[in-house]
Write an enzyme that holds these catalytic residues in place. Structure first.
Site, PDB file in Angstrom:
ATOM      1  N   CYS A 253      62.924 -19.413  19.442  1.00 17.44           N
ATOM      2  CA  CYS A 253      63.630 -18.785  18.325  1.00 17.44           C
ATOM      3  C   CYS A 253      63.909 -17.302  18.547  1.00 17.44           C
ATOM      4  CB  CYS A 253      62.867 -19.000  17.021  1.00 17.44           C
ATOM      5  SG  CYS A 253      61.238 -18.248  17.025  1.00 17.44           S
TER       6      CYS A 253
ATOM      7  N   HIS B 215      64.614  -5.140  14.758  1.00 22.33           N
ATOM      8  CA  HIS B 215      64.932  -6.013  13.630  1.00 22.33           C
ATOM      9  C   HIS B 215      66.214  -5.596  12.943  1.00 22.33           C
ATOM     10  CE1 HIS B 215      60.835  -7.369  14.429  1.00 22.33           C
ATOM     11  NE2 HIS B 215      61.363  -8.531  14.058  1.00 22.33           N
TER      12      HIS B 215
HETATM   13  C1  PEP Z   1      60.586 -13.035  18.407  1.00 23.53           C
HETATM   14  O1  PEP Z   1      59.731 -12.162  18.582  1.00 23.53           O
HETATM   15  O2  PEP Z   1      61.263 -13.522  19.333  1.00 23.53           O
HETATM   16  C2  PEP Z   1      60.852 -13.533  17.049  1.00 23.53           C
HETATM   17  C3  PEP Z   1      61.661 -14.551  16.864  1.00 23.53           C
HETATM   18  O3  PEP Z   1      60.294 -12.877  16.004  1.00 23.53           O
HETATM   19  P1  PEP Z   1      60.781 -11.441  15.492  1.00 23.53           P
HETATM   20  O4  PEP Z   1      62.079 -11.121  16.162  1.00 23.53           O
HETATM   21  O5  PEP Z   1      60.924 -11.531  14.025  1.00 23.53           O
HETATM   22  O6  PEP Z   1      59.681 -10.537  15.906  1.00 23.53           O
END
Ligand code: PEP
Ligand code: MG
Length: 580
Positions: free
Chosen positions: A504, A191
């Site tokens: 996403c 993240h």
């Molecule tokens: C993902 O896991 O691809 C996602 C969009 O959520 P995050 O990156 O916040 O875990």
């Protein structure tokens, strides 16, 4: 000049003076002292040496008492070095003659000593280097004390070099002055990488150790496209990167012209291009790039930025701001995805050995129902002001989805009873980011209004590879055929039932995958806002038939490397200006 290879997580070029954060988060700026302040600064150095010496002596006594004299000998050596005339003389000379600040003098001198011992290679000497860092830290702690400055208090542009930055530390970087950052640890799907995209600054993670080789104020180049970090660059390299930065700027200006044109393939297939956001201010980035909406709002950053849990009003205001700014375009509020590498001020689970497999995300929400309800209430109230949708993260079983929907239904009932306004037709969806959800996708599609594929987690859970660990980065690959098969399964099931499906994960922000995803049947991409122009450019250049042919060939391939090479070639043929 020295080049380091790391993991490219946020594109662009940054050239600037280093601001070094050591492993304990100390900031060691290159700072000079005024001529008339030299005596005062020398005094400060002496006081710091004295208190560091007193600390070491106390440790020595305690260890001698508890474990015996032989173990205390190490502190004896530390004391001798710290109080030796040679070190003191060198530090004083730097402050008196070169006007270095005591902190900078300490960091430069100790770095030189440590390097010297490291070069000697023999193990006994290498451990000496650790001792030297230990003494350095002690001295810096005494020098900086309470004056330790936060990264938020900057006054001039810098590039931040750190051992590690948590997602919330990254989120708090000063957006006015931090031009880019590099960390020794961290992986491609972390993240911290995601937040770098939100800040729209070049970033490289996972370079391995290098902080001992730089001082605050040294010139550093960050190449966020290639994952390169260049320390002490020569004139020619600086000129080359200045030129590259210039080219990137002119490409961005060129792509800006697409802002008001639809994301439509050359054969007229409309594609929906949404933005991923972490902070409300990013809605402006979405609007500026002509996004069709917000496909993923990672609301957990509201919790990560605050000391205590944000109350319903804090949520409500943030969601209202985003929903209103999007003026009727959809905004997908993802309920908090806390845990794993995003840890707020909640009581920590006692024995969390595998945080990514533990009490994270929707699991955490279902264990903290009052907190979950506060967020849902705020989201529903904000739905009265625009087009808001609610999405649950990390759903791994049908029961989990049903439980989350029950909590939501309960909140709906409560709002109805109290006659509080909200949109009764709010769409409810889920992220598909765990292989179990892909396997059961036929059942899931019947229970939601929309789906969003989260490849960041899907790659991690499919290949059993930690998304934030640099040592397994080779396995963390969106192009892995296993991941592509799971995406294919989800798209088929959703498209067959006409359930809108979005992607996403970071994969959708990479133009390398745009043709492949279109060929697999994806028509909704949710991307880092800064990637919208490039993805739109690819969409507007290709035809669906073309993409389907690319996909057909990819799905016959057996490994990620061949797939990536093939996709690079295909992109280069069609959109050479943005091909890697
Ligand atoms: C993902 O896991 O691809 C996602 C969009 O959520 P995050 O990156 O916040 O875990
Ligand atoms: Mg995820």
């Amino acid at each position: 000049m020295k080049k380091l290879q790391g993991i490219a997580v946020s594109p662009g070029v940054a050239i600037g003076e280093a601001l070094v954060m050591d492993t304990e988060g100390f900031r060691i700026p290159r700072r000079f002292v005024a001529r008339d302040a030299v005596e005062e600064e020398l005094e400060r150095l002496h006081r710091a040496i004295d208190s560091a010496g007193a600390e070491i002596a106390r440790n020595q006594q305690a260890v001698a008492f508890e474990l015996g004299e032989q173990y205390a000998a190490i502190f004896e050596a530390h004391l001798r070095m710290l109080e030796g005339a040679k070190l003191r003389g060198e530090l004083e000379e730097m402050i008196r003659d070169r006007h270095y600040s005591p902190e900078y003098a300490v960091s430069r001198t100790f770095r030189r000593y440590a390097e010297l011992f490291e070069k000697l290679q023999a193990e006994t000497f290498a451990s000496k280097a650790n001792d030297i860092r230990d003494i350095e830290k002690r001295l810096l702690r005494n020098l900086l004390g309470r004056r330790r400055e936060g990264l938020s208090k900057l006054t001039s542009p810098v590039v931040v070099l750190a051992h590690n930055l948590t997602p919330s530390e990254t989120a708090n970087l000063n957006r006015e002055f931090v031009r880019g950052f590099v960390t020794e640890t961290g992986g491609p799907g972390s993240h911290t990488a995601v937040v770098a995209g939100a800040l729209e600054i070049p970033a490289v993670l996972g370079t391995g150790p290098f902080l001992n080789e730089v001082s605050g104020g040294d010139l550093v180049i960050i190449d966020g496209d290639e994952g390169l970090v260049i320390l002490h660059p020569d004139e020619e390299t600086i000129a080359r990167y200045q030129h590259e930065a210039e080219e990137l700027r002119s490409l961005a200006i060129q792509l800006e012209e697409l802002r008001d044109l639809p994301a439509e393939t050359a054969d007229g297939q409309r594609v929906v291009l949404l933005g991923n956001i972490e902070f409300p201010y990013e809605v402006d980035h979405c609007v500026a790039r002509g996004a069709d909406g917000v496909g993923l709002y990672r609301t957990e950053f509201l919790y990560l930025e605050a000391e205590t849990e944000p109350d319903e009003e804090v949520h409500f205001e943030a969601y209202c701001r985003v929903v209103k700014a999007m003026q009727g375009k959809p905004v997908t509020i993802r309920t908090f995805d806390l845990g794993a590498d995003k840890v707020p001020h909640l009581p920590e689970p006692e024995d969390e050995r595998n945080p990514f497999l533990g009490l994270r995300s929707i699991r955490l929400a279902l264990r903290n129902v009052p907190m979950f309800r506060r967020q849902l209430r705020a989201a529903l109230r904000a739905s009265a002001f625009g087009n808001l949708r609610i999405m649950f993260p990390l759903v791994s079983t049908l029961l989990e989805l049903r439980q989350a929907k029950m909590v939501l239904a309960d909140v709906v009932e409560d709002l109805e009873e109290r006659k509080i306004e909200f949109d009764r037709n709010v769409a409810v969806g889920m992220m598909v980011e765990v292989p179990s959800a892909c396997m059961m996708i036929e059942q899931f599609v019947g229970e939601v209004d929309f789906l969003s594929i989260g490849t960041n987690d899907l790659i991690q859970y499919t290949l059993a590879v930690d998304r934030s660990n640099k040592d397994v980065v080779g396995l963390y690959n969106a192009a892995d055929p296993s991941v592509l098969r799971l995406i294919d399964m989800v798209l088929r099931a959703a498209n067959q039932r006409s359930v809108p499906v979005n992607l996403c994960g970071q994969m959708s922000s990479n133009p390398l995958y745009t043709m492949l995803l279109l060929g697999l049947g994806l028509r909704r991409f949710s991307v880092t806002p800064s990637a919208i122009p490039e993805i739109k450019k690819v969409c507007r250049t290709v035809t669906i038939a073309d993409c389907e042919e690319v996909t057909r060939r990819v799905m016959l391939m057996e490994n990620a490397r061949d797939i990536k090479n093939f996709l690079k070639g295909e992109l280069k043929k069609r959109v050479p200006e943005i091909a890697p």
